[in-house]
Design an enzyme around this catalytic site. Structure first.
Site, PDB file in Angstrom:
ATOM      1  N   CYS A  48     -11.375   2.889  -1.037  1.00 27.81           N
ATOM      2  CA  CYS A  48     -10.084   3.431  -0.606  1.00 27.81           C
ATOM      3  C   CYS A  48      -9.722   2.741   0.705  1.00 27.81           C
ATOM      4  CB  CYS A  48     -10.190   4.941  -0.402  1.00 27.81           C
ATOM      5  SG  CYS A  48      -8.727   5.685   0.354  1.00 27.81           S
ATOM      6  N   GLU A  87      -6.336   9.261   9.296  1.00 35.97           N
ATOM      7  CA  GLU A  87      -4.963   9.292   9.829  1.00 35.97           C
ATOM      8  C   GLU A  87      -4.868  10.156  11.082  1.00 35.97           C
ATOM      9  OE1 GLU A  87      -1.685   9.497   7.250  1.00 35.97           O
ATOM     10  OE2 GLU A  87      -2.487   7.917   5.964  1.00 35.97           O
ATOM     11  N   ASP A 146       0.860  -1.193   0.000  1.00 40.42           N
ATOM     12  CA  ASP A 146       0.000   0.000   0.000  1.00 40.42           C
ATOM     13  C   ASP A 146       0.896   1.242   0.000  1.00 40.42           C
ATOM     14  OD1 ASP A 146      -2.449   1.520   0.201  1.00 40.42           O
ATOM     15  OD2 ASP A 146      -1.881   1.952   2.260  1.00 40.42           O
ATOM     16  N   SER A 147       0.276   2.385  -0.253  1.00 39.34           N
ATOM     17  CA  SER A 147       1.026   3.638  -0.221  1.00 39.34           C
ATOM     18  C   SER A 147       1.437   4.006   1.211  1.00 39.34           C
ATOM     19  CB  SER A 147       0.170   4.751  -0.824  1.00 39.34           C
ATOM     20  OG  SER A 147      -1.072   4.828  -0.148  1.00 39.34           O
ATOM     21  N   HIS A 164      -8.518   3.712   3.393  1.00 38.88           N
ATOM     22  CA  HIS A 164      -8.809   4.422   4.642  1.00 38.88           C
ATOM     23  C   HIS A 164     -10.301   4.433   5.005  1.00 38.88           C
ATOM     24  CE1 HIS A 164      -4.797   5.842   3.892  1.00 38.88           C
ATOM     25  NE2 HIS A 164      -4.781   6.564   4.990  1.00 38.88           N
ATOM     26  N   CYS A 193      -3.642  -1.161  -2.093  1.00 38.53           N
ATOM     27  CA  CYS A 193      -3.932   0.246  -2.400  1.00 38.53           C
ATOM     28  C   CYS A 193      -4.899   0.330  -3.588  1.00 38.53           C
ATOM     29  CB  CYS A 193      -2.625   0.954  -2.743  1.00 38.53           C
ATOM     30  SG  CYS A 193      -2.833   2.685  -3.144  1.00 38.53           S
TER      31      CYS A 193
HETATM   32  N1  DGL Z   1      -4.043   3.775  -0.222  1.00 38.11           N
HETATM   33  C1  DGL Z   1      -4.733   4.788  -0.995  1.00 38.11           C
HETATM   34  C2  DGL Z   1      -5.934   4.131  -1.724  1.00 38.11           C
HETATM   35  O1  DGL Z   1      -6.472   3.131  -1.306  1.00 38.11           O
HETATM   36  C3  DGL Z   1      -5.208   5.958  -0.145  1.00 38.11           C
HETATM   37  C4  DGL Z   1      -4.090   6.823   0.397  1.00 38.11           C
HETATM   38  C5  DGL Z   1      -3.291   7.507  -0.683  1.00 38.11           C
HETATM   39  O2  DGL Z   1      -3.811   8.418  -1.362  1.00 38.11           O
HETATM   40  O3  DGL Z   1      -2.141   7.126  -0.864  1.00 38.11           O
HETATM   41  O4  DGL Z   1      -6.348   4.631  -2.728  1.00 38.11           O
END
Ligand code: DGL
Length: 267
Positions: A185, A149, A6-7, A187, A69
């Site tokens: 997403c 976050e 993931d990011s 989050h 992600c």
């Molecule tokens: N992990 C990203 C997603 O699921 C969200 C956070 C980001 O923008 O890096 O799209």
């Protein structure tokens, strides 16, 4: 070993679901915290980052890679699959789209995601492939990433943001409103209660983290790659700020993470 990428910390919602679904497996999770967020960046940049992260994880001896992600899955899944051609690579878009297409009685489906995921159209296309009659409304909701976050996942601020993003499509549309909403997403499962409060009890909410975990288990079983027994295990990697990863990630994973548990790596 199953790789999860993931990011940043968001993909820990997917990892949490995977740990529940596959408790005997060993996981290595990489959060690219040095280059987060992906959701506001161009498809070219996210594609380049995703390929580097996938390559680094492949070095850990994987039997499967999960692109947790949504943004990276939306823009880079084919490229990562081509690069790691011997490994099954599973993204979060297809399982989420499949669950939404199956759950929606009317075919009116909303997808909440980052700007990059919405712009790429991957959820829209994946849902329409399964339900050509569907009407898909994809909405960018970037503030939810920051709220999750910051630990402001529920309460008046999160609810106000949920109303801001969702009222025009849900409250104002009456009987023509979507009956299904995809949390597209990493989050957004964290702010699900605020989203539920805004859309009301009748809307079906599809959590792409849960659906992906079930999909991974089915894929491993089908390929004869599932771990039959044993303790399982977890290795956490981040490309920057392990302390922050541990502190914020603990909320996403719903268990304490020691700072020393998070290894710093360079891509
Ligand atoms: N992990 C990203 C997603 O699921 C969200 C956070 C980001 O923008 O890096 O799209």
């Amino acid at each position: 070993m199953i790789g999860v990428f993931d990011s940043g910390v968001g993909g820990l919602t997917v990892l949490k679901a995977l740990l529940r679904e596959l408790p005997a497996e060993r996981f290595v999770y990489l959060g690219d915290t040095a280059r987060l967020p992906y959701g506001t960046k161009s498809a070219e940049t996210v594609g380049r980052y995703a390929l580097q992260a996938a390559e680094a994880l492949a070095g850990y001896g994987l039997k499967c890679l999960v692109m947790a992600c949504n943004t990276a899955s939306a823009v880079a899944l084919p490229a990562v699959r081509a690069q790691l051609s011997t490994l099954p690579v599973i993204g979060v878009i297809e399982p989420g789209a499949e669950a939404a297409a199956a759950a929606s009685p009317s075919g009116r489906i909303a997808v909440l995601a980052t700007e990059g995921t919405v712009r790429g159209g991957a959820y829209q296309q994946a849902i329409l492939r399964r339900r050509p009659d569907a009407q898909v409304y994809a909405l960018p909701a970037p503030l939810f990433v920051a709220l999750a976050e910051e630990g402001l996942s529920d309460g008046p601020i999160a609810e106000a943001v949920a109303h801001h993003y969702l009222d025009a499509l849900f409250a104002a549309a009456g009987a023509g409103a979507p009956d299904t909403l995809v949390l597209g997403c990493t989050h957004f499962p964290m702010v699900a209660a605020a989203i539920r409060a805004a859309v009301g009890p009748a809307v079906r909410i599809v959590d792409s983290a849960e659906t992906t975990a079930r999909h991974v288990r089915a894929a491993l079983c089908q390929a004869g790659l599932a771990q039959a027994g044993g303790q399982g295990g977890l290795r956490l990697l981040a490309t920057d700020a392990p302390e922050r990863f541990a502190r914020i990630g603990a909320r996403f994973l719903e268990r304490p993470i020691g700072e020393r548990e998070v290894e710093l790596i360079d891509l």
